[in-house]
Design a protein around this motif. Structure first.
Motif, PDB file in Angstrom:
ATOM      1  N   ILE A   1       0.849  -1.192   0.000  1.00  0.00           N
ATOM      2  CA  ILE A   1       0.000   0.000   0.000  1.00  0.00           C
ATOM      3  C   ILE A   1       0.882   1.239   0.000  1.00  0.00           C
ATOM      4  O   ILE A   1       0.694   2.173  -0.778  1.00  0.00           O
ATOM      5  CB  ILE A   1      -0.919   0.000   1.242  1.00  0.00           C
ATOM      6  N   VAL A   2       1.875   1.237   0.886  1.00  0.00           N
ATOM      7  CA  VAL A   2       2.805   2.360   0.988  1.00  0.00           C
ATOM      8  C   VAL A   2       4.132   1.829   1.495  1.00  0.00           C
ATOM      9  O   VAL A   2       4.168   0.852   2.254  1.00  0.00           O
ATOM     10  CB  VAL A   2       2.243   3.461   1.931  1.00  0.00           C
ATOM     11  N   SER A   3       5.227   2.444   1.076  1.00  0.00           N
ATOM     12  CA  SER A   3       6.560   2.045   1.523  1.00  0.00           C
ATOM     13  C   SER A   3       7.300   3.270   2.049  1.00  0.00           C
ATOM     14  O   SER A   3       7.199   4.362   1.483  1.00  0.00           O
ATOM     15  CB  SER A   3       7.353   1.409   0.377  1.00  0.00           C
ATOM     16  N   TYR A   4       8.054   3.056   3.145  1.00  0.00           N
ATOM     17  CA  TYR A   4       8.831   4.161   3.718  1.00  0.00           C
ATOM     18  C   TYR A   4      10.068   3.597   4.396  1.00  0.00           C
ATOM     19  O   TYR A   4       9.969   2.696   5.229  1.00  0.00           O
ATOM     20  CB  TYR A   4       7.990   4.947   4.724  1.00  0.00           C
ATOM     21  N   ARG A   5      11.229   4.078   3.973  1.00  0.00           N
ATOM     22  CA  ARG A   5      12.511   3.655   4.526  1.00  0.00           C
ATOM     23  C   ARG A   5      12.664   2.138   4.531  1.00  0.00           C
ATOM     24  O   ARG A   5      13.069   1.523   5.523  1.00  0.00           O
ATOM     25  CB  ARG A   5      12.684   4.212   5.948  1.00  0.00           C
ATOM     26  N   GLY A   6      12.328   1.537   3.412  1.00  0.00           N
ATOM     27  CA  GLY A   6      12.498   0.105   3.240  1.00  0.00           C
ATOM     28  C   GLY A   6      11.426  -0.758   3.861  1.00  0.00           C
ATOM     29  O   GLY A   6      11.440  -1.982   3.714  1.00  0.00           O
ATOM     30  N   LYS A   7      10.469  -0.145   4.555  1.00  0.00           N
ATOM     31  CA  LYS A   7       9.384  -0.896   5.173  1.00  0.00           C
ATOM     32  C   LYS A   7       8.107  -0.752   4.352  1.00  0.00           C
ATOM     33  O   LYS A   7       7.700   0.360   4.028  1.00  0.00           O
ATOM     34  CB  LYS A   7       9.137  -0.397   6.595  1.00  0.00           C
TER      35      LYS A   7
ATOM     36  N   ARG B   1      -2.078  10.461  20.425  1.00  0.00           N
ATOM     37  CA  ARG B   1      -0.729   9.941  20.224  1.00  0.00           C
ATOM     38  C   ARG B   1      -0.671   8.676  19.366  1.00  0.00           C
ATOM     39  O   ARG B   1       0.211   8.542  18.520  1.00  0.00           O
ATOM     40  CB  ARG B   1      -0.082   9.703  21.599  1.00  0.00           C
ATOM     41  N   PRO B   2      -1.592   7.703  19.544  1.00  0.00           N
ATOM     42  CA  PRO B   2      -1.523   6.508  18.691  1.00  0.00           C
ATOM     43  C   PRO B   2      -1.621   6.827  17.201  1.00  0.00           C
ATOM     44  O   PRO B   2      -0.999   6.152  16.376  1.00  0.00           O
ATOM     45  CB  PRO B   2      -2.722   5.667  19.162  1.00  0.00           C
ATOM     46  N   LEU B   3      -2.408   7.839  16.839  1.00  0.00           N
ATOM     47  CA  LEU B   3      -2.521   8.222  15.437  1.00  0.00           C
ATOM     48  C   LEU B   3      -1.217   8.848  14.950  1.00  0.00           C
ATOM     49  O   LEU B   3      -0.765   8.591  13.832  1.00  0.00           O
ATOM     50  CB  LEU B   3      -3.691   9.196  15.247  1.00  0.00           C
ATOM     51  N   HIS B   4      -0.609   9.686  15.790  1.00  0.00           N
ATOM     52  CA  HIS B   4       0.692  10.267  15.451  1.00  0.00           C
ATOM     53  C   HIS B   4       1.725   9.162  15.227  1.00  0.00           C
ATOM     54  O   HIS B   4       2.505   9.201  14.275  1.00  0.00           O
ATOM     55  CB  HIS B   4       1.172  11.183  16.587  1.00  0.00           C
ATOM     56  N   ASP B   5       1.745   8.183  16.117  1.00  0.00           N
ATOM     57  CA  ASP B   5       2.738   7.110  16.033  1.00  0.00           C
ATOM     58  C   ASP B   5       2.617   6.331  14.729  1.00  0.00           C
ATOM     59  O   ASP B   5       3.625   6.017  14.081  1.00  0.00           O
ATOM     60  CB  ASP B   5       2.589   6.161  17.227  1.00  0.00           C
ATOM     61  N   ALA B   6       1.370   5.984  14.345  1.00  0.00           N
ATOM     62  CA  ALA B   6       1.162   5.246  13.100  1.00  0.00           C
ATOM     63  C   ALA B   6       1.580   6.085  11.897  1.00  0.00           C
ATOM     64  O   ALA B   6       2.209   5.583  10.957  1.00  0.00           O
ATOM     65  CB  ALA B   6      -0.304   4.828  12.970  1.00  0.00           C
ATOM     66  N   LEU B   7       1.252   7.363  11.927  1.00  0.00           N
ATOM     67  CA  LEU B   7       1.587   8.258  10.816  1.00  0.00           C
ATOM     68  C   LEU B   7       3.093   8.368  10.629  1.00  0.00           C
ATOM     69  O   LEU B   7       3.602   8.381   9.498  1.00  0.00           O
ATOM     70  CB  LEU B   7       0.974   9.635  11.083  1.00  0.00           C
ATOM     71  N   ARG B   8       3.836   8.417  11.726  1.00  0.00           N
ATOM     72  CA  ARG B   8       5.291   8.577  11.652  1.00  0.00           C
ATOM     73  C   ARG B   8       5.987   7.359  11.064  1.00  0.00           C
ATOM     74  O   ARG B   8       7.153   7.437  10.659  1.00  0.00           O
ATOM     75  CB  ARG B   8       5.842   8.873  13.049  1.00  0.00           C
ATOM     76  N   GLU B   9       5.314   6.230  11.020  1.00  0.00           N
ATOM     77  CA  GLU B   9       5.901   5.038  10.412  1.00  0.00           C
ATOM     78  C   GLU B   9       5.724   5.007   8.906  1.00  0.00           C
ATOM     79  O   GLU B   9       6.278   4.133   8.232  1.00  0.00           O
ATOM     80  CB  GLU B   9       5.286   3.780  11.032  1.00  0.00           C
ATOM     81  N   MET B  10       4.961   5.966   8.365  1.00  0.00           N
ATOM     82  CA  MET B  10       4.664   5.965   6.927  1.00  0.00           C
ATOM     83  C   MET B  10       5.062   7.252   6.221  1.00  0.00           C
ATOM     84  O   MET B  10       5.130   7.303   4.995  1.00  0.00           O
ATOM     85  CB  MET B  10       3.156   5.721   6.713  1.00  0.00           C
ATOM     86  N   VAL B  11       5.275   8.318   6.989  1.00  0.00           N
ATOM     87  CA  VAL B  11       5.615   9.624   6.433  1.00  0.00           C
ATOM     88  C   VAL B  11       6.857  10.146   7.157  1.00  0.00           C
ATOM     89  O   VAL B  11       7.023   9.905   8.358  1.00  0.00           O
ATOM     90  CB  VAL B  11       4.441  10.622   6.603  1.00  0.00           C
ATOM     91  N   ASP B  12       7.723  10.842   6.448  1.00  0.00           N
ATOM     92  CA  ASP B  12       8.913  11.425   7.048  1.00  0.00           C
ATOM     93  C   ASP B  12       8.512  12.285   8.251  1.00  0.00           C
ATOM     94  O   ASP B  12       7.795  13.275   8.092  1.00  0.00           O
ATOM     95  CB  ASP B  12       9.636  12.285   6.012  1.00  0.00           C
ATOM     96  N   PRO B  13       8.931  11.918   9.462  1.00  0.00           N
ATOM     97  CA  PRO B  13       8.528  12.667  10.659  1.00  0.00           C
ATOM     98  C   PRO B  13       8.853  14.158  10.579  1.00  0.00           C
ATOM     99  O   PRO B  13       8.126  14.986  11.135  1.00  0.00           O
ATOM    100  CB  PRO B  13       9.319  11.985  11.782  1.00  0.00           C
ATOM    101  N   GLU B  14       9.938  14.504   9.894  1.00  0.00           N
ATOM    102  CA  GLU B  14      10.322  15.912   9.806  1.00  0.00           C
ATOM    103  C   GLU B  14       9.351  16.717   8.955  1.00  0.00           C
ATOM    104  O   GLU B  14       9.256  17.940   9.109  1.00  0.00           O
ATOM    105  CB  GLU B  14      11.739  16.021   9.234  1.00  0.00           C
TER     106      GLU B  14
END
Length: 352
Positions: free
Chosen positions: A109-115, A196-209
């Motif tokens: 569905i989506v890839s980020y930093r090799g994941k 916070r749980p929504l933030h955490d999931a989002l950071r695994e798919m989008v560049d946190p910066e």
């Protein structure tokens, strides 16, 4: 109909239309006995509910068979033991083919930093497909089934493909059985623990910066459910998480925010309602009201779709089994009290 020697590690209850339960179960439950002969699970009817008990994967298999029988009954088909055997064969064949298709899919569905994020079970595959096809999807299931995580991945994918202009993530600010008390800081500081749980999931798919800039420009919005009132959400992918903790009025308010070019995904676990005073969950009401509405899909995930630590699936199954046993115990106790009351009434009438 129940086998005492068979270990029970999971249970599930299927609700049947009261007018169809006899047709589905068959005379003297003969259709259910056919299912028991084919599946390593026990089936017990109580009123218009069929409770299935056994090993988790077999419970899931039996539930699919029972649901197919319910569908046939709703269409006016006569259900016999032979019909039941054909349904079992068709369910097993379709499940095998669908599972092979789901597990061999290589498109993430989506890839980020090799994941890469992709569905890992048949139920998750059906859930993701429903998000593609339907405008509103309600995902119901226990912890660890990927309800929110996969919805988040589909939202990020839609944004990257420019199918939507923004992502809106929301959840009700209801405490999970404990009081947080007074929280210092700004309004954002106070509501952050809920989001916070929504933030955490989002950071695994989008560049946190990049997230702060996306939030500053409104491309990504994370806000409590109360902030949705009075808005019309056009061109948005909207996710309502922890929906079991909405009231019926809040759920109606949220669903009616749907605008043009938007998609909504509602996720929740009906076994983890934290509403005060045993208030009815808006998610529970919504699944009943929306079940036959065109454009709305109700996706139900179960223990077989848990992809967290292997113990999570076992824990979910253990709790489901315990709660099913407690429900049966309470029903047995009610029946015993009714019989005692009837006996006392008959005895009193005889003395008069």
């Amino acid at each position: 109909m129940r086998s005492a020697a068979r270990p029970r590690v999971a249970s599930s209850t299927v609700e049947v239309d009261p007018d169809a339960v006899v047709q589905v179960a068959g005379a003297a439950d003969e259709n259910l006995r056919v299912v028991e002969d084919a599946v390593d699970a026990d089936l017990l009817t109580r009123g218009n509910h069929i409770t299935i008990r056994g090993e988790a994967s077999e419970v899931s298999r039996a539930r699919r068979i029972v649901q197919e029988l319910i569908t046939l009954a709703a269409r006016g088909s006569q259900i016999t033991p032979d019909t039941t055997r054909r349904v079992i064969q068709l369910v097993d064949e379709s499940t095998s083919a669908s599972f092979a298709e789901a597990t061999t899919s290589t498109a993430p569905i989506v890839s980020y930093r090799g994941k890469s994020v992709r569905p890992k079970t048949l139920g998750q595959r059906e859930y993701v497909d429903a998000i593609d096809k339907s405008t509103v999807v309600v995902g119901i299931g226990p912890a660890g089934t990927g309800k929110t995580y996969l919805a988040m991945a589909k939202a990020v994918q839609a944004l990257m493909n420019k199918d939507v202009q923004r992502i809106i993530l929301t959840r009700p600010a209801v405490e999970a059985g404990e009081k947080l008390g007074f929280l210092p800081g700004t309004l954002g500081d106070k509501i952050d623990p809920y989001l916070r749980p929504l933030h955490d999931a989002l950071r695994e798919m989008v560049d946190p910066e990049s997230i702060p800039k996306l939030m500053e420009t409104g491309v990504i919005e994370v806000a409590p459910l109360a902030y949705m009132r009075g808005r019309t959400l056009n061109g948005s992918f909207v996710i309502l998480d922890e929906a079991q903790n909405t009231t019926p009025a809040q759920m109606k308010m949220f669903l009616t925010r749907l605008g043009f070019g938007s998609k909504m995904v509602v996720t929740g676990d009906l076994t983890q309602v934290d509403l005060p005073g045993h208030q009815e969950s808006g998610l529970s009401v919504a699944q009943k009201i929306l079940n036959d509405v065109d454009g709305v899909h109700i996706a139900r995930l179960d223990q077989d779709d848990v992809v967290r630590h292997h113990l999570v699936s076992r824990i979910v199954a253990a709790y489901d089994h315990f709660e099913a046993e407690e429900e049966l115990r309470r029903e047995d106790e009610k029946e015993r009290l009714r019989e005692q009351a009837a006996t006392r009434a008959t005895s009193k009438k005889g003395k008069q």
